[in-house]
Scaffold this motif. Sequence first.
Motif, PDB file in Angstrom:
ATOM      1  N   ARG A  72       0.837  -1.185   0.000  1.00 47.81           N
ATOM      2  CA  ARG A  72       0.000   0.000   0.000  1.00 47.81           C
ATOM      3  C   ARG A  72       0.880   1.247   0.000  1.00 47.81           C
ATOM      4  O   ARG A  72       2.039   1.229   0.398  1.00 47.81           O
ATOM      5  N   GLY A 108      -4.863   6.165   2.472  1.00 47.63           N
ATOM      6  CA  GLY A 108      -5.626   5.782   3.651  1.00 47.63           C
ATOM      7  C   GLY A 108      -6.254   7.001   4.293  1.00 47.63           C
ATOM      8  O   GLY A 108      -5.894   8.145   3.994  1.00 47.63           O
ATOM      9  N   ILE A 130     -13.237   3.527   0.094  1.00 50.97           N
ATOM     10  CA  ILE A 130     -13.012   2.168   0.598  1.00 50.97           C
ATOM     11  C   ILE A 130     -13.252   1.148  -0.501  1.00 50.97           C
ATOM     12  O   ILE A 130     -12.501   0.176  -0.642  1.00 50.97           O
ATOM     13  N   HIS A 148      -8.979   1.276  -0.519  1.00 57.24           N
ATOM     14  CA  HIS A 148      -8.204   2.028   0.457  1.00 57.24           C
ATOM     15  C   HIS A 148      -8.682   1.721   1.877  1.00 57.24           C
ATOM     16  O   HIS A 148      -9.777   1.187   2.079  1.00 57.24           O
ATOM     17  N   ASP A 149      -7.861   2.096   2.853  1.00 58.39           N
ATOM     18  CA  ASP A 149      -8.080   1.720   4.248  1.00 58.39           C
ATOM     19  C   ASP A 149      -8.499   2.929   5.077  1.00 58.39           C
ATOM     20  O   ASP A 149      -8.246   4.072   4.696  1.00 58.39           O
ATOM     21  N   GLN A 177     -12.585  -6.340   6.986  1.00 57.73           N
ATOM     22  CA  GLN A 177     -11.800  -6.506   5.770  1.00 57.73           C
ATOM     23  C   GLN A 177     -12.768  -6.814   4.632  1.00 57.73           C
ATOM     24  O   GLN A 177     -13.418  -7.860   4.624  1.00 57.73           O
ATOM     25  N   ALA A 237      -9.753  -4.136   1.260  1.00 57.45           N
ATOM     26  CA  ALA A 237      -9.662  -2.873   1.988  1.00 57.45           C
ATOM     27  C   ALA A 237      -9.977  -3.137   3.462  1.00 57.45           C
ATOM     28  O   ALA A 237     -10.847  -3.949   3.783  1.00 57.45           O
ATOM     29  N   ARG A 238      -9.275  -2.441   4.352  1.00 59.58           N
ATOM     30  CA  ARG A 238      -9.428  -2.690   5.779  1.00 59.58           C
ATOM     31  C   ARG A 238      -9.918  -1.436   6.495  1.00 59.58           C
ATOM     32  O   ARG A 238      -9.482  -0.320   6.184  1.00 59.58           O
ATOM     33  N   VAL A 242      -4.327  -2.547   9.841  1.00 58.43           N
ATOM     34  CA  VAL A 242      -5.248  -1.794   8.982  1.00 58.43           C
ATOM     35  C   VAL A 242      -4.538  -1.290   7.738  1.00 58.43           C
ATOM     36  O   VAL A 242      -5.083  -1.364   6.625  1.00 58.43           O
ATOM     37  N   HIS A 280      -2.010  -2.519   6.212  1.00 56.27           N
ATOM     38  CA  HIS A 280      -1.381  -3.603   5.456  1.00 56.27           C
ATOM     39  C   HIS A 280       0.122  -3.727   5.703  1.00 56.27           C
ATOM     40  O   HIS A 280       0.870  -4.174   4.830  1.00 56.27           O
TER      41      HIS A 280
END
Length: 441
Positions: free
Chosen positions: A33, A86, A110, A114-115, A239, A244-245, A289, A291
């Motif tokens: 990421r 993020g 998201i 993306h996180d 997740q 994406a987290r 979160v 990665h």
Amino acid sequence: MATPRHLLLLLALALAPLLAVAAAEGAAEEGPRGRRLLVLLDDLAVRSSHSAFFGSLQARGFDLDFRLADDPKLSLHRYGQYLYDGLVLFAPSTPRFGGSVDQNAVLEFIDAGHDMILAADSSASDLIRGIATECGVDFDEDPEAMVVDHINYAVTDVDGDHTLIAGDDLIQSDVILGSKKIEAPVLFRGIGHAVNPSNNLVLKVLSASPSAYSANPKTKLASPPSLTGSAISLVSVMQARNNARVLVSGSLDLFSNRFLKSGVQKAGSKKRYERAGNEQFVTETSKWVFHERGHLKAVNVKHHKVGETNEPGMYRINDDLEYSVEIYEWSGTSWKPYVADDVQLQFFMMSPYVLKTMSTDKKGLYSISFKVPDVYGVFQFKVEYQRLGYTGLSFTKQIPVRPYRHNEYERFITSAYPYYTASFSSMGAFFIFSFVYLYHK
């Protein structure tokens, strides 16, 4: 005679291959990421009160862009490209975002892979609650409600309303919380939320104790609270199917310097910890979160006949073949071999004809050998790997399987001997019958 401009052009062309190789080598060591984060705040004072958490992100190489949530120039993308990798949403009371950002823009962010870290508190607005709901968690509908626990609260000098929780019911997952166990309880003051048990994308990371409940601590209970016991989640993660987290916390104080540096003693316990578990908790969960841990990639997917190295365009029934793939995990600084004993391969056509667990050499290589089924058609090599806390792997490769050609069969098939015997015995019986019929008086 060559001009200086021509010489510069020739030099650039000569160096291009070297620059490309250097760029490829650098990309190989980059993480899965990007490192640019947008931090949205209700008040810029949060930047100081939560500086320890922000400092840990910056120490790990993240570039933080601090903005007020109602900044009129706020934007997540420009010219079709996202500006950030993020989002840290520490603006629980904001009724609306500024610029071109709204709830749909955050959800599309998201959906694009993306996180996000979202922290709320008792002042959470409908906007923040709506984003959390779309991420799979539902905050208590009562805007005045907070998590109260009269048994598992943190001991303080002043006997308060027992809304300062000392939580220690953590998820048992090294990939989410790290391999080092969090010994001290985690301080929490905020609102609780519920997680749909049928939603396997959302996990409770920090749960309330069985004695907790969600209600307004300043009033007497007129009716049973809607959220009670271990059903209350204090911190949850999600997740998505695109990997994406998202982390959702019901407490903004959870990330504050005061909670990160404070000591803690749980009610009923004589042991006092010099530091609460908050610093370790928020650091490890933020690594997951964004990665820095638990991210898998698969490379070098190969298949071929046993004894060969080239990948064929098709297989024949009953061929012996080998399949292999390399799987690596991002450690935060580099790609390391991923070691597990539950990676399976399917040889699939409408349903799996072959389902086998692949063996590993402990260096990232997974392989399996098997015989092609005695069924021809269009098959797929399919690997679908889902494990708690890790990004999902799903990849397929299509391959046709043909029957034997007419000249590839054995001259005499063992299983056909009864038919051979019947044919020759019929011919012999007909010869004997004809001879007797013609020459017997």
